[in-house]
Design an enzyme around this catalytic site. Structure first.
Site, short mmCIF file in Angstrom:
data_model
loop_
_atom_site.label_atom_id
_atom_site.label_comp_id
_atom_site.label_asym_id
_atom_site.label_seq_id
_atom_site.Cartn_x
_atom_site.Cartn_y
_atom_site.Cartn_z
N ILE A 163 -8.51 1.53 -0.63
CA ILE A 163 -9.41 1.85 0.47
C ILE A 163 -10.83 2.07 -0.04
CG2 ILE A 163 -9.93 3.54 2.28
CD1 ILE A 163 -7.58 1.81 2.98
N LYS A 200 1.23 10.51 7.58
CA LYS A 200 2.23 11.37 6.94
C LYS A 200 1.83 12.85 6.98
CE LYS A 200 3.85 7.61 4.02
NZ LYS A 200 3.08 6.59 4.78
N ASN A 241 -0.31 3.09 7.44
CA ASN A 241 -0.30 2.29 6.22
C ASN A 241 -1.29 1.14 6.32
OD1 ASN A 241 1.93 3.96 5.91
ND2 ASN A 241 3.13 2.41 4.87
N SER A 296 -2.23 -2.61 -0.06
CA SER A 296 -2.85 -1.60 -0.93
C SER A 296 -2.15 -1.59 -2.28
CB SER A 296 -2.76 -0.22 -0.28
OG SER A 296 -1.41 0.18 -0.16
N GLU A 316 10.94 10.73 2.56
CA GLU A 316 10.76 9.63 3.51
C GLU A 316 11.46 9.94 4.83
OE1 GLU A 316 10.28 5.57 0.93
OE2 GLU A 316 12.32 6.21 1.39
#
Length: 507
Positions: A162, A283, A322, A326, A418
């Site tokens: 990013i 997240k 997401n 990346s 997760e």
């Protein structure tokens, strides 16, 4: 070996798209003969088909003429259609691949190309992320970046996925200085060299680029460097992001992400930073992982700082899911697995994630950074979530194979931290559309007890930093977990999916 054979130059080139981007490329290639020779444009526009542009014929429609081309071994195609939808790009790619082109390049970055000249240096080999997901939003980048003209801009994590894309786009913003901040020497070196090369080739404006090696965890250094650099605007992208790895190194996650952000915020206040844009993740919503918890607390820190800063300072949070391609993306893992013949491993057949391309995410972050108000929490419109199994199948087909026939898909079970689905906002948050396409303003209610991150930081401090008076707390991950669970309700309930295994593929 000649230089041209090393980097694949002097090819016979077919430019797909006879619009302004394609024409700009053709002019540059003609001026720099070493880049190759443009044989023809391929286009679907009936007005252009049959004409010539600077002596180069325009052939089409693409579907019809591609099969008729008598390609040579060095022939390459360059897709130069910035406005193309993902569906159209996929069709073109399949046509060109079937025609037998040795290499297929693409001119990416619709935001940059729309408002400026296209350059050959911006082209790269096409990859799955160019064909997956939705068509990116069209952002008037120069207009979006007007607030940065003449300013000193610092990007933390500038060598990351990013951060580096933000820097590429920031070249068009007219900033006086662009500080590339990171603790990884090699990653900062690479983006520094790339940006300078882009500038040499005429991309963007002539901002002074300054690489800065430093560590957010070093509080004294952060105060020193921000006072010295006098940055006006900070885009904070730096963080440890790999969920399972941070579950195994929880103290490091809190130390780097939470305390590093705290150091940056405090140093920004003293250093006179006027606009602080914090990048966060889905997240952080009802977090169940240490990484998610660290980002949740960072959101709270930034919003708290917004209410404590000076009148002319703005602290803003931008949240999204997401990004495709990346550095830690599952796409790269899938690619490696496909290259070795499989199998492609997926944790669970029902796992879904929100995906966006890196260029689109960064364009929207830069836009939100300019229009966002102090204490604002902004959410990028992520569209619809994508099943990871569908992503894997599309990637397998991109490389010319058929899922489960040529490349097997194996389900391995979820990993610690997760969950099957991520949320973009919590029950006490309400996303409200803004006047800006794909940017939402998240309104937060007061239905839940307030969390005071500064108080929690005090509890966590002796776990992260050695205190001779409390040596038993240092790097105590059990104590860390207990503290996080007490402060964040969602951390109290481990997901029922943890350790769940899928023995047979679910198709």
């Amino acid at each position: 070996m000649k230089k041209s054979s090393i980097i694949g130059l002097r090819s016979r080139l077919y430019i797909i798209g006879a619009g302004y981007a394609g024409r700009n490329l053709a002019e540059e290639i003609k001026a720099k003969a070493i880049l190759g020779t443009v044989v023809a444009f391929l286009d679907d526009d009936p007005v252009k088909i049959g004409t010539k542009i600077d002596g180069i014929p325009v052939l089409g429609p693409i579907q019809d003429v591609a099969d008729l081309l008598r390609l040579k071994s060095a022939d390459e195609a360059i897709i130069a259609i910035p406005s193309a939808t993902k569906e159209y790009l996929s069709d073109i790619y399949n046509i060109l691949k079937k025609a037998g082109f040795r290499r297929i390049r693409i001119l990416p970055g619709i935001s940059q190309i729309i408002e400026g000249d296209a350059h050959f240096i911006q082209t790269r080999s096409i990859d799955p992320q160019d064909l997956l997901g939705r068509t990116p939003a069209v952002i008037n980048l120069k207009e979006s970046l007007a607030y940065l003209r003449g300013k000193r801009v610092l990007v933390t994590g500038a060598g990351g996925s990013i951060g580096s894309e933000l820097c590429r786009q920031l070249l068009s913003g007219g900033a006086s200085r662009l500080y590339l901040f990171g603790h990884g020497e090699n990653s900062i070196y690479l983006i520094d060299r790339e940006l300078r090369l882009l500038q040499e080739e005429g991309v963007g404006e002539k901002a002074t680029i300054v690489p800065v090696i430093g560590d957010l965890k070093d509080r004294d250094y952060m105060f020193y460097i921000l006072k010295k650099l006098k940055a006006d605007v900070i885009f904070h992208t730096a963080a440890y992001k790999h969920v399972p790895m941070m579950e195994e190194n929880p103290v490091a996650a809190i130390e780097n992400n939470l305390f590093g952000t705290k150091n940056l915020i405090d140093a920004s206040k003293v250093g006179g930073v006027k606009r602080f844009v914090h990048i966060t993740t889905d997240k952080a919503v009802n977090p169940v992982s240490v990484y998610g918890a660290s980002k949740y607390l960072c959101e709270k820190l930034v919003l708290s700082a917004a209410n404590q800063g000076s009148r002319d300072s703005n602290f803003i949070v931008v949240r999204f899911g997401n990004v495709l391609g990346s550095r830690g993306s599952i796409m790269l893992l899938f690619q490696k697995q496909i290259e070795k013949g499989g199998p492609v491993t997926i944790t669970h057949p029902d796992m879904r994630r929100w995906f966006m391309t890196i260029p689109e995410a960064c364009s929207l972050v830069l836009k939100a950074g300019g229009v966002g108000e102090n204490a604002g929490l902004y959410l990028l419109d992520m569209g619809e979530p994508l099943y990871i199994r569908d992503l894997a199948k599309q990637m397998i087909r991109f490389y010319g194979f058929e899922p489960d026939r040529d490349i097997k898909i194996v389900y391995t079970g979820t990993r610690p931290g997760e969950r099957l689905d991520e949320n973009l906002w919590s029950a006490d948050e309400k996303p409200v559309p803004t006047e800006f396409n794909r940017i939402l303003n998240v309104h937060q209610s007061n239905t839940h007890p307030a969390l005071y991150p500064e108080a929690l930081l005090e509890q966590l401090y002796p776990i992260v930093h050695y205190d001779p008076g409390q040596p038993e707390k240092y790097r105590n991950s059990v104590l860390l977990s207990e503290s996080l669970q007490k402060a964040i309700p969602s951390m109290k309930k481990p997901t029922a999916l943890q350790s769940q295994k899928i023995k047979e593929p679910v198709l």
